[in-house]
Design a protein around this motif. Structure first.
Motif, short mmCIF file in Angstrom:
data_model
loop_
_atom_site.label_atom_id
_atom_site.label_comp_id
_atom_site.label_asym_id
_atom_site.label_seq_id
_atom_site.Cartn_x
_atom_site.Cartn_y
_atom_site.Cartn_z
N GLU A 1 0.83 -1.21 0.00
CA GLU A 1 0.00 0.00 0.00
C GLU A 1 0.86 1.26 0.00
O GLU A 1 0.62 2.21 -0.75
CB GLU A 1 -0.91 -0.03 1.22
N ALA A 2 1.91 1.27 0.84
CA ALA A 2 2.77 2.44 0.93
C ALA A 2 3.54 2.66 -0.37
O ALA A 2 3.89 3.80 -0.71
CB ALA A 2 3.73 2.31 2.10
N GLY A 3 3.81 1.58 -1.08
CA GLY A 3 4.54 1.70 -2.34
C GLY A 3 3.75 2.39 -3.43
O GLY A 3 4.33 2.83 -4.44
N GLN A 4 2.42 2.49 -3.25
CA GLN A 4 1.57 3.13 -4.25
C GLN A 4 1.39 4.62 -3.98
O GLN A 4 0.80 5.33 -4.79
CB GLN A 4 0.19 2.46 -4.26
N ILE A 5 1.88 5.10 -2.84
CA ILE A 5 1.69 6.51 -2.48
C ILE A 5 2.64 7.37 -3.31
O ILE A 5 3.86 7.20 -3.28
CB ILE A 5 1.96 6.74 -0.98
N THR A 6 2.08 8.28 -4.07
CA THR A 6 2.90 9.19 -4.88
C THR A 6 2.86 10.61 -4.34
O THR A 6 3.70 11.44 -4.71
CB THR A 6 2.42 9.19 -6.34
N GLU A 7 1.89 10.91 -3.46
CA GLU A 7 1.80 12.22 -2.86
C GLU A 7 2.40 12.17 -1.45
O GLU A 7 2.57 11.11 -0.87
CB GLU A 7 0.35 12.67 -2.78
N ARG A 8 2.72 13.33 -0.93
CA ARG A 8 3.21 13.48 0.45
C ARG A 8 4.51 12.70 0.70
O ARG A 8 4.80 12.33 1.83
CB ARG A 8 2.14 13.03 1.46
N THR A 9 5.26 12.42 -0.36
CA THR A 9 6.53 11.74 -0.17
C THR A 9 7.55 12.71 0.44
O THR A 9 7.52 13.91 0.18
CB THR A 9 7.08 11.18 -1.48
N VAL A 10 8.45 12.16 1.23
CA VAL A 10 9.49 12.97 1.89
C VAL A 10 10.70 13.02 0.98
O VAL A 10 11.19 11.98 0.54
CB VAL A 10 9.85 12.35 3.25
N PRO A 11 11.23 14.21 0.68
CA PRO A 11 12.42 14.30 -0.18
C PRO A 11 13.59 13.50 0.39
O PRO A 11 13.76 13.42 1.60
CB PRO A 11 12.73 15.81 -0.20
#
Length: 441
Positions: free
Chosen positions: A339-349
């Motif tokens: 699930e976390a691997g699909q997150i494209t928003e709110r990623t930390v630089p």
């Protein structure tokens, strides 16, 4: 026939590799010191972190070259990476002859003894590698696979899809295996499971479901076993009966690894860890109440999607408060199929992740150094593992607290030495075996 096996990843993979070696040697194979000398080139893979994937693929390139030099060579890929890709393994790496998941190690023997000339993949969830013969790296230390799979659904973790649902091995079978280990000279046993302290809920005993504390008590009664360790537990299952087992059972070591992952309740919820900050600290307080001298270690992920500076500050504050004896720290990397691997928003630089990691490591090491000073001046039991890695004139071993000790002495590997500790860093202790103890040997 000769084999060469390269292992990546966790202690469960190390255990699985020992079983692969035992199985192969029962078939008449001998281990080759170099990959180029092997008829069978094997990789036991990990897919938890991107770095393990990258290292494995680089090694696989050498196997391709060796296969080209001698097409009769067999190349095999096992473990979690193979399970996560399944048939893609053969599409991406057509020189691979056999691929198998963690639950299919035994099928490697079937492939090697068959007349098949085509590549084969085995990816069903079945069987325990713990039922295969083992070739232990150290004759006095053994792994015990008590369960396989995981029923948790942490949003960042690929394990449930690579090792399946949780299944426990029968308690009586485990006691018998440890008794056989003890008869073979094993003094220290490490229990392994993806969520080790949820053991037994799928088994029925005379009074209902089995429990992890019941298993600890049964194994403590096995003659010859001096130390019992386990990894990795889950905070949600760290109950008082397990903590009391540490206090009451002579063989259960004074070390608990309690993965935190984050000190922020909001991030823990996003991770689907099923506990919050308060619940975790409650478990720590219970451990410290019953086991004030026990070493407490943890896992922490930095830079999970959505982690704010405030969330990270809560992690630093918790680490400062608890004062761990050590920690495995990781920068978040997305894994396929999670699930976390699909997150494209709110990623930390990435630069922010690195900076936070540096700050975290400073706090972990400072508090670990402070905690380690309690051992200075004490005489501790050390299980000798061999020569020190930094000074071959000295010995290396581990205390019951799982602290590495480099010391002057004359004990042999596998012996228990009494060592007076004279210095401590955040990671290691140093000391000396008293002259009277040396003379007694």
């Amino acid at each position: 026939m000769r084999y060469h096996l390269t292992t990546f990843g966790c202690q469960m993979n190390e255990h699985d590799s020992e079983r692969m070696k035992g199985m192969l040697e029962s078939l008449g194979y001998r281990e080759a010191p170099e990959r180029g000398q092997a008829d069978l080139i094997l990789f036991n893979t990990c897919s938890i972190r991107e770095s393990a994937d990258s290292r494995f693929v680089a090694h696989l390139g050498e196997a391709k070259r060796l296969k080209r030099e001698d097409p009769r060579r067999v190349v095999g890929v096992g473990g979690c990476w193979a399970q996560s890709l399944k048939e893609e393994v053969f599409e991406r790496f057509p020189f691979v002859d056999v691929a198998f998941g963690p639950g299919q190690v035994h099928r490697l023997a079937e492939f090697l003894t068959s007349d098949s000339l085509t590549a084969q993949g085995f990816f069903e969830f079945e069987g325990f590698t713990g039922r295969l013969p083992a070739r232990r790296a150290r004759p006095f230390q053994g792994w015990l696979q008590i369960s396989v799979g995981c029923n948790c659904r942490c949003s960042y973790c690929i394990v449930p899809s690579t090792r399946g649902r949780e299944v426990s091995r029968p308690l009586e079978e485990l006691v018998g295996e440890v008794a056989a280990m003890a008869a073979d000279g094993v003094r220290e046993v490490t229990l392994l499971g993806q969520n080790v302290n949820s053991y037994g809920r799928d088994l029925r005993g005379p009074r209902g479901p089995r429990s992890f504390s019941e298993l600890l008590r049964a194994l403590d009664r096995v003659d010859g076993i001096r130390r019992i360790r386990y990894t990795s537990p889950h905070p949600k299952d760290m109950r008082e009966d397990v903590i009391r087992a540490h206090a009451e059972l002579p063989s259960v070591c004074e070390h608990i690894h309690l993965p935190l992952q984050s000190g922020s309740s909001a991030i823990l919820k996003a991770m689907r860890r099923t506990y919050d900050r308060a619940r975790y600290l409650d478990r720590v307080a219970l451990i410290r109440e019953h086991l004030p001298d026990t070493a407490l270690t943890t896992d922490i992920i930095v830079g999970f999607p959505g982690e704010s500076e405030g969330d990270f500050a809560q992690t630093l504050e918790l680490v400062e408060q608890v004062g761990y004896d050590g920690a495995f720290t990781f920068i978040f990397s997305p894994r396929r199929g999670t699930e976390a691997g699909q997150i494209t928003e709110r990623t930390v630089p990435h630069s922010v992740k690195v900076q936070r990691m540096e700050r975290l490591v400073e706090v972990v090491q400072r508090r670990a150094h402070e905690r380690a000073q309690r051992f200075v001046g004490r005489t501790l039991e050390v299980l000798v593992e061999g020569p020190s890695r930094t000074d071959p004139e000295r010995l290396r071993g581990r205390t019951r607290h799982n602290k590495v000790v480099n010391f002057a002495g004359v004990a042999a590997p596998g012996e228990l030495a009494q060592v007076r500790i004279d210095a401590a860093t955040s990671q290691t202790l140093s000391g000396e075996e008293p002259l009277l103890a040396r003379a007694a040997r």
